[in-house]
Design a protein around this motif. Structure first.
Motif, mmCIF file in Angstrom:
data_model
loop_
_atom_site.group_PDB
_atom_site.id
_atom_site.type_symbol
_atom_site.label_atom_id
_atom_site.label_comp_id
_atom_site.label_asym_id
_atom_site.label_seq_id
_atom_site.Cartn_x
_atom_site.Cartn_y
_atom_site.Cartn_z
ATOM 1 N N LYS A 1 0.831 -1.204 0.000
ATOM 2 C CA LYS A 1 0.000 0.000 0.000
ATOM 3 C C LYS A 1 0.865 1.253 0.000
ATOM 4 O O LYS A 1 1.913 1.305 0.638
ATOM 5 C CB LYS A 1 -0.931 0.015 1.217
ATOM 6 N N ASN B 1 -0.125 4.222 1.171
ATOM 7 C CA ASN B 1 -0.375 4.987 2.397
ATOM 8 C C ASN B 1 -0.933 4.077 3.485
ATOM 9 O O ASN B 1 -1.566 3.053 3.195
ATOM 10 C CB ASN B 1 -1.371 6.120 2.136
ATOM 11 N N GLU C 1 -3.588 3.213 6.228
ATOM 12 C CA GLU C 1 -5.006 3.516 6.423
ATOM 13 C C GLU C 1 -5.478 2.936 7.747
ATOM 14 O O GLU C 1 -5.251 1.764 8.043
ATOM 15 C CB GLU C 1 -5.832 2.927 5.264
ATOM 16 N N ARG D 1 -6.791 8.064 5.991
ATOM 17 C CA ARG D 1 -5.462 7.866 5.420
ATOM 18 C C ARG D 1 -4.459 8.719 6.196
ATOM 19 O O ARG D 1 -4.619 9.932 6.306
ATOM 20 C CB ARG D 1 -5.456 8.260 3.943
#
Length: 593
Positions: A480, A482, A484, A489
């Motif tokens: 990923k 970012n 989360e 986020r």
């Protein structure tokens, strides 16, 4: 009121403020000399006699100020509660001391009531002066650092006074170490506080960790507003950085809430401690009250100081599990952070009202978007996981070791819970540190490194930093871009800052341990490593080597405690922050990792 008359009254008020400031400084210095240095009873009584007449003068000045303020602002309908309260205090103490009223059970002729008036006046006037820092350019972060340095220096000078210690002897380095430990709410001591320091010295330590826990700028800012009735725009702007407040218009409310929440928790905690003290533990009720107040403030500020030998491990208190739980709750709330406490309070209040209205009037629930803030959720979840896992692990690891002296299952559970609470910044202990196994020491070490939550009285890298960095590992492993959490986020800037804090903490800790091994290499490496982390994380736990450290080692730990309280990254920002705006960006590139 004419303009010329208003100007004259304003000038008189400024002149009165200046006079009260200088007189209160002189009187406070005299009182400290009388309490901390003077040993001649006749001289003490003579000085108190002079101070009594000065007290009458102060009362007249405060009353005159209140009258002038009323005349100046009567059309604006401004109510200066601070001036009213301090004037009423002086008036009643003077009246009651003159006419006696012994049937009230309180002797208002005692010097302590006079001292309180002088100290209150000094606090008020210094707080007013602190609001005029906006006349000059001050980096708020640098001002925050300087305020701690000044408080440490003042505390050191007060602890050097002969009457601060029972044997009238303390070196400058030891006084500096104790003052730094108190201001930085650490709890490491080179002496047994109950044996080395008199009640005067213990009170100085109490004031130091109360001011250190709140922050001297927060304290003076609150009282400055309370007694002047206004904050300039520059004041608000400066305090937004000092107290991490995003909204300029909320600065005053936030300052007030911080002080009110602190005092509320400390008063409630002191009451619970007092009513759980066994009978005949102390000679007088006054000693029990002092013990309760001292430990409530020490716990909420995460300071870890105690006025009894061996602290809560003392035979009189090591099985008093009710007091252990009260202390634990104070430490937890003090380590959560004021913003989290206020946000959680608002959240619980709204849900309580919703449930009440649903049951009473059958009304629909009223929801509010993002009612419990994103940071609050991370802090609460992380704190709960750390406390729960710590309690279980300590219970398993220490069941047949340090927990053996706690006979009941309830006692072992409470002591395990206390062990999971205290290393993350408090410094209290209810078990023998000498009997703790190495795996438990490693766990304590880990908890000290994590520390408390941002915006709190605790140290360490903070719970949010640990949570973000730990979860970011799995986010990267999953590919990923970012992190989360809770349908939000986490910004890259937050992840980068968390990583910077961790790297900087490891670097600073390594330097501290390296220097300490040079000055005190004769000690066991495990004890040195534990001591270094305890000082840097302002935890206050020790394996017993603090009193035996060399003067060089104590100085190293002084710097470690100071850096740990201020924050290594905060210090870097204070001294090397580049405020120039750059209107360009370099092209990005990748680095093989």
């Amino acid at each position: 009121m004419g303009t010329s008359l208003a100007k004259k009254i304003t000038q008189l008020l400024k002149l009165g403020d200046r006079g009260l400031l200088y007189f209160s400084i002189a009187c406070t210095v005299t009182i400290l000399f009388n309490l901390g240095y003077n040993k001649n009873i006749e001289t003490v009584l003579f000085v108190d006699h002079i101070l009594r007449y000065l007290f009458y003068l102060f009362g007249a000045l405060h009353l005159a100020r209140l009258i002038l303020i009323t005349l100046l602002y009567k059309k604006r309908r401004l109510i200066h509660y601070g001036e009213i309260i301090i004037s009423i205090y002086f008036f009643f103490v003077i009246i009651l001391s003159i006419f006696g009223f012994k049937n009230l059970g309180i002797n208002f002729f005692q010097s302590e009531w006079l001292y309180l008036g002088f100290f209150a006046t000094l606090l008020i006037e210094v707080s007013k002066v602190s609001l005029f820092f906006d006349d000059f350019y001050f980096n708020p972060t640098l001002l925050f650092v300087i305020s701690f340095l000044l408080l440490i220096l003042v505390g050191t000078l007060l602890l050097i006074l002969p009457n601060s210690t029972t044997d009238n002897q303390i070196s400058f380095v030891d006084a500096l170490f104790t003052s730094t430990s108190a201001v930085c709410v650490t709890g490491l001591t080179v002496f047994d506080v109950s044996a080395k320091f008199t009640q005067f010295g213990q009170t100085i330590i109490l004031i130091l960790f109360q001011l250190g826990g709140l922050g001297i700028m927060t304290f003076t800012g609150f009282f400055g507003f309370f007694f002047t009735g206004g904050f300039s725009y520059k004041n608000r702007l400066m305090y937004t950085e000092l107290i991490n407040e995003n909204k300029i218009g909320s600065v005053i409310n936030t300052l007030s809430r911080i002080v009110y929440i602190t005092l509320l928790f400390e008063i409630i905690g002191a009451a619970f401690i007092f009513f759980n003290i066994p009978d005949n533990t102390f000679i007088s009720t006054g000693e029990a009250v002092y013990f309760s107040i001292f430990h409530a403030v020490s716990a909420f500020c995460n300071a870890g100081f105690s006025t009894i030998h061996d602290g809560l491990y003392n035979p009189l208190f090591k099985t008093n599990y009710n007091i252990h739980l009260v202390i634990s709750v104070l430490i937890i709330f003090g380590g959560l952070g004021f913003n989290i406490l206020m946000n959680t309070y608002s959240y619980l209040k709204r849900w309580t009202v919703n449930i009440y209205r649903k049951l009473r009037y059958d009304e629909r629930f009223i929801y509010q978007a993002q009612e419990l803030q994103f940071s609050s959720k991370i802090i609460l979840y992380t704190t709960f996981i750390l406390l729960t896992s710590g309690t279980i692990l300590f219970f398993i690891l220490e069941y047949n070791n340090s927990l053996q002296e706690h006979d009941s299952l309830w006692g072992k559970m409470v002591s395990s819970f206390f062990l999971s609470v205290t290393p993350r910044s408090a410094g209290f202990t209810t078990v023998s540190m000498e009997n703790i196994t190495f795996p438990s020491i490693m766990l304590l070490f880990f908890f000290m490194w994590i520390g408390a939550s941002p915006g709190s009285n605790g140290g360490g890298i903070k719970t949010t930093t640990f949570a973000i960095s730990f979860l970011n590992i799995f986010s990267i492993a999953r590919g990923k871009e970012n992190l989360e959490l809770f349908k939000r986020r986490v910004t890259k800037e937050t992840s980068i800052r968390a990583l910077a804090v961790i790297i900087l903490s490891v670097l600073v800790y390594g330097i501290i341990l390296f220097l300490l091994s040079l000055t005190d290499g004769n000690h066991d490496y495990k004890a040195l490593a534990f001591e270094s982390m305890s000082a840097f994380a302002i935890s206050g736990l020790s394996l017993g080597i603090t009193p035996t450290l060399s003067e060089g080692g104590k100085i190293i730990l002084v710097f470690a405690m100071f850096i740990g309280r201020i924050g290594a990254l905060t210090l870097l920002i204070a001294f090397i922050k580049d405020t120039k705006i750059k209107a360009y960006k370099y092209p990005s590139d990748t680095v093989q990792l």
